[in-house]
Design an enzyme around this catalytic site. Structure first.
Site, PDB file in Angstrom:
ATOM      1  N   SER A  33       0.803  -1.238   0.000  1.00 39.43           N
ATOM      2  CA  SER A  33       0.000   0.000   0.000  1.00 39.43           C
ATOM      3  C   SER A  33       0.827   1.276   0.000  1.00 39.43           C
ATOM      4  CB  SER A  33      -0.965   0.000   1.183  1.00 39.43           C
ATOM      5  OG  SER A  33      -2.038  -0.884   0.945  1.00 39.43           O
ATOM      6  N   LYS A  74       0.045   3.143  -3.093  1.00 42.51           N
ATOM      7  CA  LYS A  74      -1.113   4.023  -3.208  1.00 42.51           C
ATOM      8  C   LYS A  74      -0.718   5.486  -3.414  1.00 42.51           C
ATOM      9  CE  LYS A  74      -4.616   1.339  -0.714  1.00 42.51           C
ATOM     10  NZ  LYS A  74      -3.995   0.004  -0.767  1.00 42.51           N
ATOM     11  N   TYR A  96     -10.979   2.057   4.656  1.00 39.78           N
ATOM     12  CA  TYR A  96      -9.810   1.722   3.845  1.00 39.78           C
ATOM     13  C   TYR A  96     -10.129   0.634   2.835  1.00 39.78           C
ATOM     14  CZ  TYR A  96      -4.806   1.016   3.010  1.00 39.78           C
ATOM     15  OH  TYR A  96      -3.556   0.941   2.459  1.00 39.78           O
TER      16      TYR A  96
END
Length: 385
Positions: free
Chosen positions: A55, A58, A165
């Site tokens: 992540s 991201k 999330y």
């Protein structure tokens, strides 16, 4: 040996982490680098260690979209379905009739801003018990399958109503492709990695130094570290900008230093200064980040960073709204990857740091204490920066 070096050495010796690489820098360059432990058999961890950053990808995906916004090719409030008509298939999960999902249209369109800030309603199955139930009922594969069809998670709430999330930035990468015309892999390479000199960042192991790829591990019930199979899917049908990248700590620090420098690093401009300011602003208003309660404890512990503190979301990062005593300043930004690769940057104090290892569960309490101690030691060491 510095206090930071000692902290890393002791963390490995005490079994808090199997190995670790950490770096601190500012807009001008590197301040400190350290490592401890073996990242693989007979391979000491170091600056050239390659991590599955999950992540941490991201923020790169959000930057890709922000570049298009900065060039007036996209807008924060563009409806996703206007760019990708097939996104209209995505509905809100409104409960179950027995085991049959009940779906309805969302109250408002999902926008680019919703995707980037985790306010779209898309949620991971790790932190919402209705998602595994939905997946079992429908046969929907996990986003980590690499299947394009796996993008079609339902919304768990109406867009813009809460922070939760999820997979929004995987869709954001698809928006980048649709607007720009290049694949997101090519876009990131040409617009971000090559200009920033991120030579050890890529979407496949063969795009990085495979000989320096670290072991992927999990902490067993007895506290020992054992091999794990959680890796990004190779040669997927699309590259998910929520999880797909491999990178080194120095490469990621260059990305963070670019943001500290107002969008330009070593003469290469990625974003305008105004673009950086717009990216790092609070994009969710009065909403705030919620405690993430795990439904998959082998993958993640509960996540509550800076408990009790007001946390919002910029167009790419968790953002703290108040000074944290002895740690980051108000307006600082950061996030992490599921295998416990973590970072933050503090524009007010001109500091950026990464702390990277490679094991599950995410937000392991012993690791999170190390992360807090690391941050406190960084600020005690570089308080005058």
């Amino acid at each position: 040996m510095s206090a930071l070096d000692a902290l890393l050495r002791d963390a490995v010796a005490e079994g808090t982490v199997p190995f670790v690489v950490a770096m601190v820098g500012n807009s001008d360059g590197l301040e400190w680098s350290g490592s401890a432990g073996d990242a693989a058999a007979r391979q000491p961890a170091g600056e050239d260690s390659v991590f599955r950053i999950f992540s941490m990808t991201k923020a790169i995906g959000s930057l890709a979209a922000m570049i298009l916004i900065d060039r007036d090719k996209l807008d924060f409030d563009t409806a996703v379905a206007d760019v990708i008509p097939d996104f209209g298939r995505v509905k809100v999960l409104d409960g179950f009739d027995g085991t049959v999902p009940i779906l309805r249209d969302p109250a408002r369109p999902v926008t680019v801003r919703h995707l980037a800030t985790h306010t779209s309603g898309l949620e991971y199955e790790i932190w919402n018990a209705d998602m595994p139930k939905y997946m079992e009922a429908t046969g929907l594969a996990s986003i980590l399958s690499g299947s394009r069809e796996a993008l079609f998670y339902p919304l768990m709430s109406d867009p813009g109503t809460r922070w939760a999330y999820g997979i929004g930035i995987d869709w954001l990468g698809q928006v980048v492709e649709a607007v720009d015309g290049r694949s997101v892999e090519r876009f990131c390479r040409e617009e971000i990695f090559e200009p920033l000199g991120m030579t050890n960042t890529g979407f496949e192991p063969n795009q990085v130094d495979q000989d320096r790829l670290v072991d992927c591990l999990f902490r067993s019930e007895d506290g020992a570290f054992e091999p794990s199979e959680m890796v990004p899917p190779p040669t997927p049908e699309y590259y998910g900008m929520g999880h797909a990248l491999y990178a080194t700590a120095p490469d990621y620090l260059r990305f963070l230093r670019m943001l500290l420098s107002g969008g330009t690093l070593d003469g290469q401009t990625i974003l305008s200064r105004q673009g950086v300011e717009r990216m790092l602003a609070n994009h969710i208003g009065r909403l705030s980040l919620e405690r993430m309660v795990t439904v998959a404890p082998t993958v993640s512990a509960d996540v509550d960073i800076f408990p009790g503190a007001r946390k919002t979301h910029s167009f790419g990062f968790m953002r703290v709204e108040d000074d944290q005593p002895g740690q980051r300043s108000a307006g600082s930004q950061g996030w992490a990857g599921v295998l416990n690769t973590h970072y933050w940057f503090d524009p007010r104090k001109n500091l950026a740091a990464v702390l990277m290892t490679q094991f599950l569960p995410f937000a392991d309490p012993r690791f999170m204490q190390l992360y807090s101690d690391f941050e406190t030691t960084v600020y005690a060491t570089y308080r005058s920066s």
